[in-house]
Design a protein around this motif. Sequence first.
Motif, mmCIF file in Angstrom:
data_model
loop_
_atom_site.group_PDB
_atom_site.id
_atom_site.type_symbol
_atom_site.label_atom_id
_atom_site.label_comp_id
_atom_site.label_asym_id
_atom_site.label_seq_id
_atom_site.Cartn_x
_atom_site.Cartn_y
_atom_site.Cartn_z
ATOM 1 N N HIS A 184 1.020 -1.168 -0.231
ATOM 2 C CA HIS A 184 0.698 0.064 0.166
ATOM 3 C C HIS A 184 0.960 1.003 -0.259
ATOM 4 N N LYS A 185 1.124 2.001 -1.197
ATOM 5 C CA LYS A 185 2.159 2.532 -1.890
ATOM 6 C C LYS A 185 1.435 3.925 -1.427
ATOM 7 N N LYS A 186 1.653 5.071 -1.439
ATOM 8 C CA LYS A 186 0.648 6.168 -2.049
ATOM 9 C C LYS A 186 1.673 7.280 -2.365
ATOM 10 N N ALA A 243 10.759 5.941 -8.918
ATOM 11 C CA ALA A 243 9.789 4.418 -9.697
ATOM 12 C C ALA A 243 9.085 4.447 -10.781
ATOM 13 N N ILE A 244 9.958 2.905 -11.415
ATOM 14 C CA ILE A 244 9.566 2.573 -12.560
ATOM 15 C C ILE A 244 8.759 1.294 -12.155
ATOM 16 N N ARG A 245 7.615 1.162 -13.188
ATOM 17 C CA ARG A 245 6.458 0.173 -12.988
ATOM 18 C C ARG A 245 6.681 -0.111 -14.513
ATOM 19 N N SER A 246 6.218 -1.676 -15.073
ATOM 20 C CA SER A 246 6.335 -2.505 -15.833
ATOM 21 C C SER A 246 4.763 -2.906 -15.370
ATOM 22 N N GLY A 247 4.989 -3.959 -15.559
ATOM 23 C CA GLY A 247 3.450 -5.080 -15.503
ATOM 24 C C GLY A 247 3.250 -5.185 -14.042
ATOM 25 N N GLY A 248 4.426 -4.451 -12.627
ATOM 26 C CA GLY A 248 3.273 -4.623 -11.437
ATOM 27 C C GLY A 248 3.226 -5.460 -10.892
ATOM 28 N N HIS A 249 4.171 -6.447 -11.045
ATOM 29 C CA HIS A 249 4.034 -7.433 -10.391
ATOM 30 C C HIS A 249 5.175 -7.682 -9.591
ATOM 31 N N ASN A 250 6.283 -6.635 -9.204
ATOM 32 C CA ASN A 250 7.415 -7.445 -8.669
ATOM 33 C C ASN A 250 6.723 -7.917 -6.589
ATOM 34 N N ALA A 251 7.458 -8.494 -6.611
ATOM 35 C CA ALA A 251 7.713 -9.335 -5.191
ATOM 36 C C ALA A 251 6.440 -8.039 -4.008
ATOM 37 N N GLY A 252 8.269 -7.805 -4.131
ATOM 38 C CA GLY A 252 8.153 -6.571 -2.554
ATOM 39 C C GLY A 252 6.996 -5.343 -3.476
ATOM 40 N N GLY A 253 6.885 -5.037 -4.409
ATOM 41 C CA GLY A 253 6.230 -4.272 -4.824
ATOM 42 C C GLY A 253 6.975 -2.974 -5.440
ATOM 43 N N LEU A 254 7.902 -2.974 -5.729
ATOM 44 C CA LEU A 254 9.596 -2.565 -6.029
ATOM 45 C C LEU A 254 8.545 -1.076 -7.754
ATOM 46 N N GLY A 255 7.359 -1.634 -7.860
ATOM 47 C CA GLY A 255 7.210 -0.438 -9.159
ATOM 48 C C GLY A 255 6.513 0.761 -8.910
ATOM 49 N N ILE A 256 6.419 1.318 -7.834
ATOM 50 C CA ILE A 256 6.414 2.119 -6.625
ATOM 51 C C ILE A 256 6.767 2.283 -4.906
ATOM 52 N N ALA A 257 6.573 4.066 -5.094
ATOM 53 C CA ALA A 257 6.659 4.106 -3.305
ATOM 54 C C ALA A 257 5.875 4.889 -2.931
ATOM 55 N N ASP A 258 6.380 5.305 -1.590
ATOM 56 C CA ASP A 258 5.676 6.210 -0.746
ATOM 57 C C ASP A 258 6.277 7.747 -1.463
ATOM 58 N N ASP A 259 5.013 8.633 -1.830
ATOM 59 C CA ASP A 259 6.057 10.347 -2.225
ATOM 60 C C ASP A 259 6.753 10.250 -2.640
ATOM 61 N N ALA A 260 6.712 9.170 -3.984
ATOM 62 C CA ALA A 260 7.616 8.613 -5.455
ATOM 63 C C ALA A 260 6.533 9.037 -6.804
ATOM 64 N N LEU A 261 7.723 9.928 -7.659
ATOM 65 C CA LEU A 261 6.804 9.776 -9.444
ATOM 66 C C LEU A 261 7.457 8.295 -10.135
ATOM 67 N N VAL A 262 6.253 8.038 -9.724
ATOM 68 C CA VAL A 262 6.673 6.593 -10.708
ATOM 69 C C VAL A 262 6.046 6.871 -12.356
#
Length: 467
Positions: free
Chosen positions: A41-43, A71-90
């Motif tokens: 759950h990242k915002k 943060a860089i998002r492709s398919g969004g499947h990353n185990a740790g949810g590393l395609g998204i982060a709090d206070d980041a530009l995705v």
Amino acid sequence: MSKPLNQNSINGLKATLRGRIIEPTDQDYDHARKVYNAMIHKKPLAIARCADVADVIACVNFARENDVLLAIRSGGHNAGGLGIADDALVIDLAPIKYTRVDPAAQTVTVGGGCVWGDVDHATHAFGMAVPSGIISTTGVGGLTLGGGIGHLTRKCGLTIDNLVSTDVVLANGKFVRASIDENPDLFWALRGGGGNFGVVTAFTFKLHKIDMIYGGPILYELSEAAEVMKWYRNFIVNAPDDLNGWFAFLTVPPGPPFPENLHLKKMCGIVWCCTAPQAKAEEMFKPIRALKKPALDFVGRLPQPALQSMFDPIYPPGLQWYWRADFVNELSDKAIAEHVRFAQTLPTMHSTMHLYPINGAAARVGKNETAWSYRDANWAQVMVGVDPDPAKKETISKWAKDYFDALHPYSAGGAYVNFMMDEGEDRVKATYGGNYQRLVEIKQKYDPQNLFRVNQNIKPSETKRAA
């Protein structure tokens, strides 16, 4: 932490993009920030749906110049949810979705926003395939940059072993191509080093003439698991490259095509994929079927994309996932006994353990030829606690952690980065082994400020990086 931005700054970025920027005040923000793992759950500050490479360049420049977490998002499947982060530009690459097959060169070029189902659809029409994973909704970018293990690993190698070139936007905003001939150090690092070195906007892969395969799952009673594992550990390391099979503990889903008498039953199984012609494949399966009578034999001739997408309905987006993983050189009797103990306590229907073979063709690439260093391991092992209900988060997490702790002493040390959550710098170093220092040097060259750090992070060699 990203420094606060005024609305004028965001509006300025909006004006430069062809794609849309989604902000917290937008109605679809909560939907847009969801990733495959619902435990995350990242915002973010904003999500930029990049329409093209120019959009990616603008976003990279904006993040660097304004000291904004990226943060860089492709398919969004990353185990740790590393395609998204709090206070980041995705940077969401999903709109950069295209495929172009060159049947004469036997290659396919795909946009950074593609998932593997897009690639399979395009290449299967030409009777060819790229080795990828086991779920067709997985993003091409994340799976490839981490290495790429799946049904075709023993026949064709890892996904990175079939990567011909990449288009990359670097931390300084420059666009480059990376291949054996162009920026070879960057190309070396991208093959297993994850998203540490830039935003990959396109991938070109070598294709293999694989159309129909002979495969599917064979299931056995859980009481037979130790016997099956002891047979499997010897069989798969000596099997011909045409034959791949990964081992699993599972709970049978309560619906077709599974027979009712097996519904919700804890079992073990092997998911097979044979690329040999059917007559030869059936011969190769004689010793497999001679092992013992299975509870279920679903192996048969089917299109490669059908096997690739077979488990998509069981694992849709939005489940809670907790991952732990290791590389494994051998399956000792003691390790097998521990495996069986935890299989008997699978906490939910979706929770599972997989052992993916990474020998065969994958093992014939030198451990220093790509960033992936575990070329001598026989398996990539992963245990995942999975369930749709957030109330079961602690239950599934504890099972996976305890399982990992019990089996880790029998492991080779590191783990497949695509199976790792946030486990700290030591685990990242263990995963890259002797290749780690070279990765640090390449990181220092291409991203000295560590702009790309929402990942299994390889820190640059100097400390001049963003906090």
